[in-house]
Enzyme design. Structure first.
Site, PDB file in Angstrom:
ATOM      1  N   SER A   1     101.103 -39.992  -8.979  1.00 50.24           N
ATOM      2  CA  SER A   1     101.585 -38.685  -9.456  1.00 50.24           C
ATOM      3  C   SER A   1     100.802 -38.293 -10.698  1.00 50.24           C
ATOM      4  O   SER A   1     100.767 -39.057 -11.670  1.00 50.24           O
ATOM      5  CB  SER A   1     103.062 -38.763  -9.813  1.00 50.24           C
ATOM      6  OG  SER A   1     103.795 -39.264  -8.730  1.00 50.24           O
TER       7      SER A   1
ATOM      8  N   GLU B   1     101.232 -37.171 -16.387  1.00 48.77           N
ATOM      9  CA  GLU B   1     101.672 -38.572 -16.414  1.00 48.77           C
ATOM     10  C   GLU B   1     100.461 -39.495 -16.571  1.00 48.77           C
ATOM     11  O   GLU B   1     100.517 -40.516 -17.244  1.00 48.77           O
ATOM     12  CB  GLU B   1     102.418 -38.888 -15.109  1.00 48.77           C
ATOM     13  CG  GLU B   1     102.951 -40.310 -15.054  1.00 48.77           C
ATOM     14  CD  GLU B   1     103.792 -40.572 -13.815  1.00 48.77           C
ATOM     15  OE1 GLU B   1     104.689 -39.773 -13.501  1.00 48.77           O
ATOM     16  OE2 GLU B   1     103.532 -41.595 -13.158  1.00 48.77           O
TER      17      GLU B   1
ATOM     18  N   ARG C   1     109.451 -42.503 -17.459  1.00 48.71           N
ATOM     19  CA  ARG C   1     107.987 -42.681 -17.557  1.00 48.71           C
ATOM     20  C   ARG C   1     107.531 -42.744 -19.012  1.00 48.71           C
ATOM     21  O   ARG C   1     106.468 -42.249 -19.359  1.00 48.71           O
ATOM     22  CB  ARG C   1     107.226 -41.561 -16.842  1.00 48.71           C
ATOM     23  CG  ARG C   1     107.616 -41.346 -15.408  1.00 48.71           C
ATOM     24  CD  ARG C   1     107.070 -42.420 -14.477  1.00 48.71           C
ATOM     25  NE  ARG C   1     107.217 -42.002 -13.104  1.00 48.71           N
ATOM     26  CZ  ARG C   1     108.265 -42.300 -12.329  1.00 48.71           C
ATOM     27  NH1 ARG C   1     109.229 -43.068 -12.797  1.00 48.71           N
ATOM     28  NH2 ARG C   1     108.322 -41.872 -11.088  1.00 48.71           N
TER      29      ARG C   1
HETATM   30  P1  FAD Z   1      95.876 -48.884 -16.330  1.00 55.20           P
HETATM   31  O1  FAD Z   1      95.599 -47.657 -15.551  1.00 55.20           O
HETATM   32  O2  FAD Z   1      94.808 -49.907 -16.416  1.00 55.20           O
HETATM   33  O3  FAD Z   1      96.314 -48.471 -17.805  1.00 55.20           O
HETATM   34  C1  FAD Z   1      97.266 -47.466 -18.015  1.00 55.20           C
HETATM   35  C2  FAD Z   1      97.472 -47.308 -19.526  1.00 55.20           C
HETATM   36  O4  FAD Z   1      98.071 -48.476 -20.066  1.00 55.20           O
HETATM   37  C3  FAD Z   1      96.139 -47.150 -20.297  1.00 55.20           C
HETATM   38  O5  FAD Z   1      96.399 -46.288 -21.369  1.00 55.20           O
HETATM   39  C4  FAD Z   1      95.826 -48.557 -20.778  1.00 55.20           C
HETATM   40  O6  FAD Z   1      95.071 -48.539 -21.957  1.00 55.20           O
HETATM   41  C5  FAD Z   1      97.221 -49.118 -21.023  1.00 55.20           C
HETATM   42  N1  FAD Z   1      97.328 -50.547 -20.744  1.00 55.20           N
HETATM   43  C6  FAD Z   1      97.117 -51.172 -19.550  1.00 55.20           C
HETATM   44  N2  FAD Z   1      97.380 -52.482 -19.647  1.00 55.20           N
HETATM   45  C7  FAD Z   1      97.780 -52.705 -20.921  1.00 55.20           C
HETATM   46  C8  FAD Z   1      98.190 -53.860 -21.642  1.00 55.20           C
HETATM   47  N3  FAD Z   1      98.257 -55.061 -21.077  1.00 55.20           N
HETATM   48  N4  FAD Z   1      98.503 -53.710 -22.956  1.00 55.20           N
HETATM   49  C9  FAD Z   1      98.437 -52.496 -23.555  1.00 55.20           C
HETATM   50  N5  FAD Z   1      98.051 -51.378 -22.933  1.00 55.20           N
HETATM   51  C10 FAD Z   1      97.738 -51.476 -21.624  1.00 55.20           C
HETATM   52  N6  FAD Z   1     103.599 -45.370 -11.290  1.00 55.20           N
HETATM   53  C11 FAD Z   1     104.951 -45.400 -11.264  1.00 55.20           C
HETATM   54  O7  FAD Z   1     105.591 -45.469 -12.315  1.00 55.20           O
HETATM   55  N7  FAD Z   1     105.626 -45.342 -10.086  1.00 55.20           N
HETATM   56  C12 FAD Z   1     105.010 -45.269  -8.885  1.00 55.20           C
HETATM   57  O8  FAD Z   1     105.655 -45.238  -7.860  1.00 55.20           O
HETATM   58  C13 FAD Z   1     103.578 -45.222  -8.882  1.00 55.20           C
HETATM   59  N8  FAD Z   1     102.900 -45.107  -7.726  1.00 55.20           N
HETATM   60  C14 FAD Z   1     101.549 -45.034  -7.741  1.00 55.20           C
HETATM   61  C15 FAD Z   1     100.874 -44.913  -6.525  1.00 55.20           C
HETATM   62  C16 FAD Z   1      99.485 -44.857  -6.492  1.00 55.20           C
HETATM   63  C17 FAD Z   1      98.780 -44.714  -5.160  1.00 55.20           C
HETATM   64  C18 FAD Z   1      98.758 -44.962  -7.702  1.00 55.20           C
HETATM   65  C19 FAD Z   1      97.257 -44.960  -7.676  1.00 55.20           C
HETATM   66  C20 FAD Z   1      99.415 -45.069  -8.921  1.00 55.20           C
HETATM   67  C21 FAD Z   1     100.820 -45.107  -8.947  1.00 55.20           C
HETATM   68  N9  FAD Z   1     101.538 -45.220 -10.150  1.00 55.20           N
HETATM   69  C22 FAD Z   1     102.906 -45.282 -10.138  1.00 55.20           C
HETATM   70  C23 FAD Z   1     100.825 -45.254 -11.437  1.00 55.20           C
HETATM   71  C24 FAD Z   1     100.337 -46.673 -11.849  1.00 55.20           C
HETATM   72  O9  FAD Z   1     100.196 -47.495 -10.744  1.00 55.20           O
HETATM   73  C25 FAD Z   1     101.283 -47.336 -12.846  1.00 55.20           C
HETATM   74  O10 FAD Z   1     101.457 -46.535 -13.979  1.00 55.20           O
HETATM   75  C26 FAD Z   1     100.780 -48.727 -13.260  1.00 55.20           C
HETATM   76  O11 FAD Z   1     101.763 -49.375 -14.038  1.00 55.20           O
HETATM   77  C27 FAD Z   1      99.472 -48.682 -14.049  1.00 55.20           C
HETATM   78  O12 FAD Z   1      99.007 -50.009 -14.193  1.00 55.20           O
HETATM   79  P2  FAD Z   1      97.490 -50.357 -14.466  1.00 55.20           P
HETATM   80  O13 FAD Z   1      97.403 -51.817 -14.739  1.00 55.20           O
HETATM   81  O14 FAD Z   1      96.646 -49.846 -13.394  1.00 55.20           O
HETATM   82  O15 FAD Z   1      97.255 -49.542 -15.815  1.00 55.20           O
HETATM   83  P1  NAP Z   2     110.087 -37.778  -2.739  1.00 50.48           P
HETATM   84  O1  NAP Z   2     110.932 -38.842  -2.135  1.00 50.48           O
HETATM   85  O2  NAP Z   2     109.404 -36.791  -1.867  1.00 50.48           O
HETATM   86  O3  NAP Z   2     110.968 -36.971  -3.788  1.00 50.48           O
HETATM   87  C1  NAP Z   2     110.403 -35.908  -4.544  1.00 50.48           C
HETATM   88  C2  NAP Z   2     110.942 -36.007  -5.941  1.00 50.48           C
HETATM   89  O4  NAP Z   2     112.341 -35.812  -5.907  1.00 50.48           O
HETATM   90  C3  NAP Z   2     110.660 -37.348  -6.512  1.00 50.48           C
HETATM   91  O5  NAP Z   2     109.729 -37.163  -7.511  1.00 50.48           O
HETATM   92  C4  NAP Z   2     111.996 -37.886  -6.996  1.00 50.48           C
HETATM   93  O6  NAP Z   2     112.037 -38.075  -8.401  1.00 50.48           O
HETATM   94  C5  NAP Z   2     113.003 -36.817  -6.648  1.00 50.48           C
HETATM   95  N1  NAP Z   2     114.083 -37.401  -5.819  1.00 50.48           N
HETATM   96  C6  NAP Z   2     114.077 -37.575  -4.471  1.00 50.48           C
HETATM   97  N2  NAP Z   2     115.257 -38.087  -4.065  1.00 50.48           N
HETATM   98  C7  NAP Z   2     116.006 -38.248  -5.180  1.00 50.48           C
HETATM   99  C8  NAP Z   2     117.312 -38.764  -5.422  1.00 50.48           C
HETATM  100  N3  NAP Z   2     118.084 -39.197  -4.416  1.00 50.48           N
HETATM  101  N4  NAP Z   2     117.743 -38.807  -6.693  1.00 50.48           N
HETATM  102  C9  NAP Z   2     116.979 -38.384  -7.712  1.00 50.48           C
HETATM  103  N5  NAP Z   2     115.725 -37.891  -7.552  1.00 50.48           N
HETATM  104  C10 NAP Z   2     115.253 -37.824  -6.307  1.00 50.48           C
HETATM  105  O7  NAP Z   2     108.990 -38.431  -3.703  1.00 50.48           O
HETATM  106  P2  NAP Z   2     107.639 -39.197  -3.362  1.00 50.48           P
HETATM  107  O8  NAP Z   2     106.541 -38.454  -3.939  1.00 50.48           O
HETATM  108  O9  NAP Z   2     107.602 -39.581  -1.925  1.00 50.48           O
HETATM  109  O10 NAP Z   2     107.824 -40.518  -4.232  1.00 50.48           O
HETATM  110  C11 NAP Z   2     108.831 -41.439  -3.897  1.00 50.48           C
HETATM  111  C12 NAP Z   2     109.152 -42.276  -5.133  1.00 50.48           C
HETATM  112  O11 NAP Z   2     107.996 -42.998  -5.542  1.00 50.48           O
HETATM  113  C13 NAP Z   2     109.587 -41.437  -6.327  1.00 50.48           C
HETATM  114  O12 NAP Z   2     110.584 -42.124  -7.022  1.00 50.48           O
HETATM  115  C14 NAP Z   2     108.343 -41.309  -7.148  1.00 50.48           C
HETATM  116  O13 NAP Z   2     108.612 -41.187  -8.533  1.00 50.48           O
HETATM  117  C15 NAP Z   2     107.626 -42.626  -6.853  1.00 50.48           C
HETATM  118  N6  NAP Z   2     106.175 -42.441  -6.939  1.00 50.48           N
HETATM  119  C16 NAP Z   2     105.629 -42.381  -8.169  1.00 50.48           C
HETATM  120  C17 NAP Z   2     104.256 -42.221  -8.323  1.00 50.48           C
HETATM  121  C18 NAP Z   2     103.635 -42.219  -9.688  1.00 50.48           C
HETATM  122  O14 NAP Z   2     102.426 -42.277  -9.783  1.00 50.48           O
HETATM  123  N7  NAP Z   2     104.408 -42.150 -10.736  1.00 50.48           N
HETATM  124  C19 NAP Z   2     103.444 -42.106  -7.208  1.00 50.48           C
HETATM  125  C20 NAP Z   2     104.048 -42.130  -5.964  1.00 50.48           C
HETATM  126  C21 NAP Z   2     105.413 -42.307  -5.835  1.00 50.48           C
HETATM  127  P3  NAP Z   2     111.506 -39.391  -9.173  1.00 50.48           P
HETATM  128  O15 NAP Z   2     110.025 -39.270  -9.143  1.00 50.48           O
HETATM  129  O16 NAP Z   2     112.091 -39.231 -10.527  1.00 50.48           O
HETATM  130  O17 NAP Z   2     112.019 -40.577  -8.454  1.00 50.48           O
END
Ligand code: FAD
Ligand code: NAP
Length: 346
Positions: A240, A342, A166
């Site tokens: 998250s 995050e 991340r």
């Molecule tokens: P924004 O929220 O618009 O911006 C995020 C940051 O990036 C801000 O600081 C902004 O200034 C900057 N930024 C945006 N675009 C640019 C650009 N073009 N150039 C420079 N800076 C920029 N994230 C994960 O990693 N894994 C997941 O599984 C995941 N699941 C999610 C599920 C849900 C329901 C939600 C709501 C979010 C989730 N996220 C997840 C977080 C999010 O979707 C990601 O981080 C996504 O990449 C953000 O994109 P955005 O365009 O909405 O960014």
């Molecule tokens: P989950 O499957 O309930 O698992 C809980 C946590 O355990 C996760 O955060 C994941 O880490 C870790 N995990 C589970 N199985 C694993 C494996 N086999 N090896 C290594 N790590 C493992 O998680 P969840 O909340 O439903 O999310 C599922 C996936 O979607 C995850 O990868 C999560 O990161 C991603 N997600 C991200 C966001 C976001 O906003 N960043 C939002 C929703 C979902 P990791 O998170 O490192 O994978």
């Protein structure tokens, strides 16, 4: 066409937490020239800028007294092909999931585990988006960005981005210095699927799949995400709220001795990644055992996934931030583990 300025705009439709804050000025940009024009305007007017994508990783706690450059740069195209790989370029305003669909419909492998992540392609490198054992960096080739101070275009190769869990260079030394305008992904023609996460295996087993494909895995991921994660169109959230903390193995072992059900995953360097959701679920405010499902006014912790903080309607950014700080201190007090945010805070 000259850029269009909108003054005193509510950002409510442009952030998934549902924060009703005002932006002084917003400019939608559709190509690099418009980005440069917007930057010239900001410089001439001596105003600061804020870059907005899909607004799915940001918590607004105040009005944005700046020029919001709203990224709307379109376009997805295959730009090169070798025996093993296909290179796909996407404008930074393309919805990430649209890019995933483009790939899976062409049987290109690499992004299927990242299906249904909200937000734009241009923000994906910011935090090296990841899910279900796959991170953007595994398919990332390069990106183009405009330097905010000079307006010049700069290309970043994968190694320049210093991707981590991340993390990228754009959250640190290059924070607020570049606007990403396009990304290039390198997809595989020969599949190398990652179905290591239990939830994916369960769905695939239940549907008795005989042959895996990018589309089948993406559909499994979509099914899991829809069953578990709150839809931002229904309940405000930014996914998250915290990162999963990584601790030394001896810390994990001492926690495991006291809390046998704690989840931990070994990392390449021997340290252990803890599931932040588990820590939050197993700590709580004074009189309660868990934060999961907790609600104070309209600020809450999601009932199905404690790692996701939610806005039930009218919560302010300050209220969500304050709840996040209470969770951080309760997890620290109970487990001695620091939770790092995050979500970006403005
Ligand atoms: P924004 O929220 O618009 O911006 C995020 C940051 O990036 C801000 O600081 C902004 O200034 C900057 N930024 C945006 N675009 C640019 C650009 N073009 N150039 C420079 N800076 C920029 N994230 C994960 O990693 N894994 C997941 O599984 C995941 N699941 C999610 C599920 C849900 C329901 C939600 C709501 C979010 C989730 N996220 C997840 C977080 C999010 O979707 C990601 O981080 C996504 O990449 C953000 O994109 P955005 O365009 O909405 O960014
Ligand atoms: P989950 O499957 O309930 O698992 C809980 C946590 O355990 C996760 O955060 C994941 O880490 C870790 N995990 C589970 N199985 C694993 C494996 N086999 N090896 C290594 N790590 C493992 O998680 P969840 O909340 O439903 O999310 C599922 C996936 O979607 C995850 O990868 C999560 O990161 C991603 N997600 C991200 C966001 C976001 O906003 N960043 C939002 C929703 C979902 P990791 O998170 O490192 O994978």
């Amino acid at each position: 066409m000259p850029i269009q300025l909108q003054n005193n705009v509510t950002l409510l439709p442009f952030n998934t937490f549902g924060m009703n804050v005002q932006a002084r000025t917003m400019i939608d940009v559709h190509d690099i020239e418009e980005v440069q024009e917007a930057l010239d305007f900001a410089k001439h007017d001596q105003q600061e800028i804020f870059v907005l994508g899909g607004g799915s990783n940001i918590l607004f706690t105040q009005a944005v007294d700046k020029i919001v450059i709203h990224n709307c740069i379109p376009g997805i195209a295959i730009i090169a092909e070798t025996d093993d790989h296909v290179f796909v370029k996407a404008g930074s305003g393309v919805r990430w999931h649209e890019l995933v669909e483009f790939c899976i419909h062409r049987n290109l492998q690499g992004v299927e585990n990242l299906a249904l992540i909200p937000g734009n392609a241009g923000a994906a490198p910011m935090q090296n988006i990841g899910a279900y054992g796959v991170e953007l960096q595994q398919v990332f080739e390069s990106l183009t960005a405009v330097e905010i101070s000079s307006g010049n275009e700069v290309v970043f190769k994968k190694e320049d981005c210093k991707f981590g869990y991340r993390e990228s260079v754009f959250k640190h030394i290059y924070k607020h210095r570049f606007i990403i305008t396009s990304i290039i992904l390198k997809l595989n023609k020969q599949p190398q699927f990652n179905i290591s996460y239990g939830a994916i295996q369960e769905v695939l087993e239940a549907s008795k799949v005989e042959k895996l494909s990018p589309e089948i895995i993406a559909n499994a991921v979509i099914q899991i995400r829809r069953s578990k994660l709150p839809d931002p169109n229904v309940i405000g959230n930014a996914g998250s709220f915290f990162k999963n903390p990584v601790v030394p193995i001896d810390k994990f072992e001492s926690l495991k001795a006291t809390y046998p059900t704690i989840s931990g995953y070994q990392q390449m360097d021997g340290n252990i990644k803890l599931a932040a959701g588990w820590l939050i679920e197993h700590s709580g405010p004074d009189d309660q055992v868990s934060w999961k499902g907790y609600r104070n006014g309209d600020a809450g912790c999601h009932a199905k996934q404690a790692l996701v903080l939610v806005n039930h309607g009218q919560a302010t950014g300050i209220e969500i931030l304050s709840l996040s700080e209470q969770i951080q201190s309760s997890v620290l007090q109970k487990f001695g583990v620091v939770l790092e945010r995050e979500v970006n805070i403005y």
